[in-house]
Design an enzyme around this catalytic site. Sequence first.
Site, short mmCIF file in Angstrom:
data_model
loop_
_atom_site.label_atom_id
_atom_site.label_comp_id
_atom_site.label_asym_id
_atom_site.label_seq_id
_atom_site.Cartn_x
_atom_site.Cartn_y
_atom_site.Cartn_z
N HIS A 46 -32.97 1.20 -46.69
CA HIS A 46 -32.72 0.77 -45.18
C HIS A 46 -34.07 0.74 -44.52
O HIS A 46 -35.05 1.85 -44.96
CB HIS A 46 -32.00 1.58 -44.45
CG HIS A 46 -31.89 3.10 -44.86
ND1 HIS A 46 -31.71 3.88 -45.78
CD2 HIS A 46 -32.62 3.91 -43.82
CE1 HIS A 46 -31.91 5.18 -45.69
NE2 HIS A 46 -32.46 5.26 -44.35
N HIS A 59 -36.17 1.30 -41.24
CA HIS A 59 -35.80 1.88 -39.68
C HIS A 59 -36.75 1.00 -38.99
O HIS A 59 -37.92 0.82 -39.43
CB HIS A 59 -36.14 3.17 -39.78
CG HIS A 59 -35.24 4.12 -40.16
ND1 HIS A 59 -34.32 4.67 -39.77
CD2 HIS A 59 -35.19 4.72 -41.47
CE1 HIS A 59 -33.70 5.71 -40.28
NE2 HIS A 59 -34.35 5.72 -41.52
N GLY A 113 -37.74 11.97 -47.01
CA GLY A 113 -36.86 12.27 -45.90
C GLY A 113 -35.70 11.40 -46.06
O GLY A 113 -35.09 11.08 -45.02
N GLN A 114 -35.31 10.80 -47.08
CA GLN A 114 -34.30 9.89 -47.25
C GLN A 114 -33.09 10.38 -47.31
O GLN A 114 -32.79 11.33 -48.24
CB GLN A 114 -34.50 8.91 -48.58
CG GLN A 114 -33.38 7.90 -48.54
CD GLN A 114 -33.35 6.82 -49.59
OE1 GLN A 114 -34.33 7.05 -50.72
NE2 GLN A 114 -32.72 5.85 -49.80
N ASP A 162 -28.94 2.78 -35.37
CA ASP A 162 -28.81 4.20 -35.81
C ASP A 162 -28.04 5.21 -34.95
O ASP A 162 -28.20 5.07 -33.82
CB ASP A 162 -30.44 4.81 -36.01
CG ASP A 162 -30.23 6.08 -36.84
OD1 ASP A 162 -29.47 6.88 -36.68
OD2 ASP A 162 -30.95 5.93 -37.95
N ILE A 163 -27.05 5.81 -35.69
CA ILE A 163 -26.10 6.62 -34.75
C ILE A 163 -26.94 7.82 -34.06
O ILE A 163 -26.48 8.24 -33.01
CB ILE A 163 -25.13 7.27 -35.53
CG1 ILE A 163 -23.77 7.56 -35.17
CG2 ILE A 163 -25.55 8.48 -36.46
CD1 ILE A 163 -22.52 7.51 -35.65
#
Length: 123
Positions: A110, A112, A103-104, A37-38
């Site tokens: 994906h 997490h 919260g998408q 994750d960035i």
Amino acid sequence: MTAPLRHDPDCIFCKIIGGQIPSRKVFENEEVFAFHDIHPAAPVHFMVVPKAHIPSLAQATPEDAGLLGRIMLLAPKLALEQGCKPYPDGGFRVVVNTGAEGGQEVHHLHVHVMGGPRPWARG
Ligand code: 5GP
Ligand code: ZN
């Protein structure tokens, strides 16, 4: 001949999977792609995504059951490889944000995977 994977040319994760947007890859096989994750919320924070463009868990179908199961089984293996300590003292968190109230932010399914020593930025 196998059907081509679903793809959305405007999707940021489809672009990451296709290599048009760079990412720090964790793992790849014919059906999934995993990358860091960035904006990590924990010392270890990567995502496992199906290569097929499925907008969210809400659009997953019974045909996706095997894929989803394999992603879940991949999570602990990759978490250990990425530096999470083993269960039960270590471990990791698996989160699938779904929809606006879930919260998408990126509408390509994906998973997490977060872990590492606490405290974490979120949670
Ligand atoms: P969501 O909120 O949809 O569950 O999570 C989307 C995640 O994707 C966020 O944690 C965000 O930091 C990450 N993200 C968004 N854009 C990029 C990107 O271009 N590269 C990477 N590696 N992660 C991204
Ligand atoms: Zn996509």
